[in-house]
Design a protein around this motif. Structure first.
Motif, PDB file in Angstrom:
ATOM      1  N   PHE A 123       0.819  -1.223   0.000  1.00 60.97           N
ATOM      2  CA  PHE A 123       0.000   0.000   0.000  1.00 60.97           C
ATOM      3  C   PHE A 123       0.847   1.265   0.000  1.00 60.97           C
ATOM      4  O   PHE A 123       1.896   1.342   0.639  1.00 60.97           O
ATOM      5  CB  PHE A 123      -0.881   0.001   1.255  1.00 60.97           C
ATOM      6  N   MET A 124       0.373   2.260  -0.744  1.00 61.97           N
ATOM      7  CA  MET A 124       0.828   3.629  -0.587  1.00 61.97           C
ATOM      8  C   MET A 124      -0.364   4.532  -0.886  1.00 61.97           C
ATOM      9  O   MET A 124      -1.187   4.216  -1.765  1.00 61.97           O
ATOM     10  CB  MET A 124       2.026   3.940  -1.491  1.00 61.97           C
ATOM     11  N   PRO A 125      -0.533   5.631  -0.142  1.00 60.49           N
ATOM     12  CA  PRO A 125      -1.725   6.464  -0.329  1.00 60.49           C
ATOM     13  C   PRO A 125      -1.893   6.984  -1.745  1.00 60.49           C
ATOM     14  O   PRO A 125      -3.010   7.317  -2.149  1.00 60.49           O
ATOM     15  CB  PRO A 125      -1.498   7.619   0.656  1.00 60.49           C
ATOM     16  N   ASP A 126      -0.794   7.037  -2.517  1.00 60.07           N
ATOM     17  CA  ASP A 126      -0.881   7.549  -3.881  1.00 60.07           C
ATOM     18  C   ASP A 126      -1.858   6.766  -4.746  1.00 60.07           C
ATOM     19  O   ASP A 126      -2.338   7.271  -5.766  1.00 60.07           O
ATOM     20  CB  ASP A 126       0.504   7.525  -4.537  1.00 60.07           C
ATOM     21  N   ASN A 127      -2.149   5.511  -4.365  1.00 61.29           N
ATOM     22  CA  ASN A 127      -3.134   4.737  -5.116  1.00 61.29           C
ATOM     23  C   ASN A 127      -4.557   5.230  -4.874  1.00 61.29           C
ATOM     24  O   ASN A 127      -5.457   4.952  -5.652  1.00 61.29           O
ATOM     25  CB  ASN A 127      -3.041   3.260  -4.732  1.00 61.29           C
ATOM     26  N   LEU A 128      -4.745   5.953  -3.781  1.00 64.53           N
ATOM     27  CA  LEU A 128      -6.074   6.448  -3.408  1.00 64.53           C
ATOM     28  C   LEU A 128      -6.263   7.922  -3.722  1.00 64.53           C
ATOM     29  O   LEU A 128      -7.350   8.358  -4.121  1.00 64.53           O
ATOM     30  CB  LEU A 128      -6.285   6.213  -1.905  1.00 64.53           C
ATOM     31  N   LEU A 129      -5.204   8.708  -3.597  1.00 67.47           N
ATOM     32  CA  LEU A 129      -5.328  10.160  -3.651  1.00 67.47           C
ATOM     33  C   LEU A 129      -5.902  10.719  -4.955  1.00 67.47           C
ATOM     34  O   LEU A 129      -6.612  11.736  -4.914  1.00 67.47           O
ATOM     35  CB  LEU A 129      -3.959  10.804  -3.366  1.00 67.47           C
ATOM     36  N   PRO A 130      -5.626  10.132  -6.131  1.00 70.06           N
ATOM     37  CA  PRO A 130      -6.198  10.706  -7.357  1.00 70.06           C
ATOM     38  C   PRO A 130      -7.713  10.768  -7.371  1.00 70.06           C
ATOM     39  O   PRO A 130      -8.296  11.507  -8.178  1.00 70.06           O
ATOM     40  CB  PRO A 130      -5.684   9.767  -8.457  1.00 70.06           C
TER      41      PRO A 130
END
Length: 391
Positions: A123-130
């Motif tokens: 996981f890394m938040p970058d997968n969610l932020l867009p």
């Protein structure tokens, strides 16, 4: 050993994490272990089934709104269910793939019953932020990392696919030891077969022309708009871009291709079954991955195992797979001109493709899945011995 793998995403979910969890479970079962996976039901209702030698405990699920192809397990009742499952099974080790609904419940249950925990982070938040408004990116990322630390601090052994991914955890406040263990790749199934790419293009119903390939989700963080906008900059006039996968941005990408005047040269294959993937890679001349949220990229490993040169974003873990000028090129994120130039250099030189493809294959061999499975077996035995000693 009896191994319980906890994961909030598992096939038919389409993600690197789900594919890794599946290959790990099936690989361990093939090596003689008693493997159980607790994951979301692909249809909704709870059920227990066996598949490829693995016992799947599928929990009640609902569609995830931001990713319709992924299902979500609502939290109510999950902690109690995991406590009962761990108490009944008494696994030698619990291996969680994330810190969400199922993963966190599995860690708590394991601790209650003195079962050692191995935790792998994908996981890394970058997968969610867009998918969120920009002003929420920083606070959401902070909360996400804090939540991650709260769960993974309780693990006996933490892994992640690459050293870059381990460094990312440290940079975001995780002060525990993290071991890089590659997701691995089946270098026998994913391999060059000696046939020209045109043979495989014809099998797939594609024109026999120079081909740039991307395999994966068609979602915002993958930045596939950059590939489409780079296509007119490639001097090989009949080059085509083949996108294999599904996702939330397909319609938007189709409209962009039309605006850029390359609609006829962008081919959407949709979902490709796993057994057809080797042929898809063999149909290409170069693999391209412009995304900036890759902690390793299984698709890139598969492409490399098939002896493809790679053009990748110079971001996160992709430089661990792509050595600039050796097995491909690294391009700064957002540099559409550089992306087009890198693709052009490879597509206009058969000698460069052969040299880079050979080096890709050599690098992929160091990530063979048997090494990955053997290392996790060693980790499981070590944590089980350590927990027995403390008990």
């Amino acid at each position: 050993m009896r191994v319980l793998i906890a994961t909030d995403t598992y096939p038919p979910d389409v993600s690197g994490s789900s594919f890794f969890a599946h290959r790990l479970a099936v690989g361990l079962a093939g090596r003689g272990h008693d493997v159980h996976v607790v994951c979301a039901s692909e249809t909704g209702p709870r059920k227990i089934v066996r598949d490829s030698g693995v016992c799947l405990h599928r929990l009640r699920s609902v569609p995830l709104l931001i990713h319709p192809s992924v299902r979500f397990v609502p939290p109510p009742g999950v902690p109690a269910l995991l406590r009962r499952l761990v108490a009944t099974m008494r696994p030698d080790v619990v291996h969680t793939q994330d810190h969400f609904t199922i993963g966190r419940a599995a860690v708590r249950a394991a601790k209650r019953w003195n079962v050692p925990v191995v935790a792998t982070n994908h996981f890394m938040p970058d997968n969610l932020l867009p998918y969120l408004p920009r002003h929420l990116h920083r606070p959401v990322a902070d909360v996400a990392w804090r939540d991650f630390r709260r769960v993974y601090d309780r693990a006996d052994h933490v892994t992640t696919p690459t050293r870059a991914a381990a460094n990312l955890l440290a940079a975001n406040g995780f002060d525990g030891s993290v071991e890089p263990v590659s997701c691995g790749v089946d270098t026998t199934r994913f391999s060059p077969d000696g046939a020209p790419p045109g043979v495989h293009r014809r099998k797939l119903g594609l024109p026999d022309v120079p081909t740039v390939l991307y395999v994966g989700r068609l979602d915002a963080e993958k930045r596939l708009d950059e590939l489409i906008r780079a296509l007119p900059r490639v001097s090989v006039g009949d080059v085509q871009l083949v996108l294999a996968g599904t996702g939330t941005r397909r319609a938007e990408l189709e409209r962009l291709a039309a605006r850029c005047g390359v609609a006829r040269r962008v081919r959407f294959l949709g979902f490709v079954p796993d057994d057809r993937l080797p042929s898809v890679y063999r149909a290409a001349d170069v693999f391209a991955i412009p995304g900036v949220a890759e902690l390793q990229s299984i698709a890139t490993l598969e492409a490399m195992a098939c002896a493809l040169p790679v053009v990748a974003a110079n971001a996160v873990a992709l430089p661990h797979l792509v050595s600039h000028g050796d097995n491909g090129y690294l391009v700064e994120p957002g540099d559409v001109a550089g992306l087009g130039a890198a693709l052009d250099a490879i597509l206009t030189s058969a000698d460069l493709r052969r040299r880079m493809g050979g080096l890709s294959r050599a690098i992929a061999l160091t990530h063979d899945e048997h090494r990955t499975l053997a290392r996790f077996e060693e980790i499981y035995h070590a944590v089980a011995r350590g927990r027995a000693g403390r008990g």
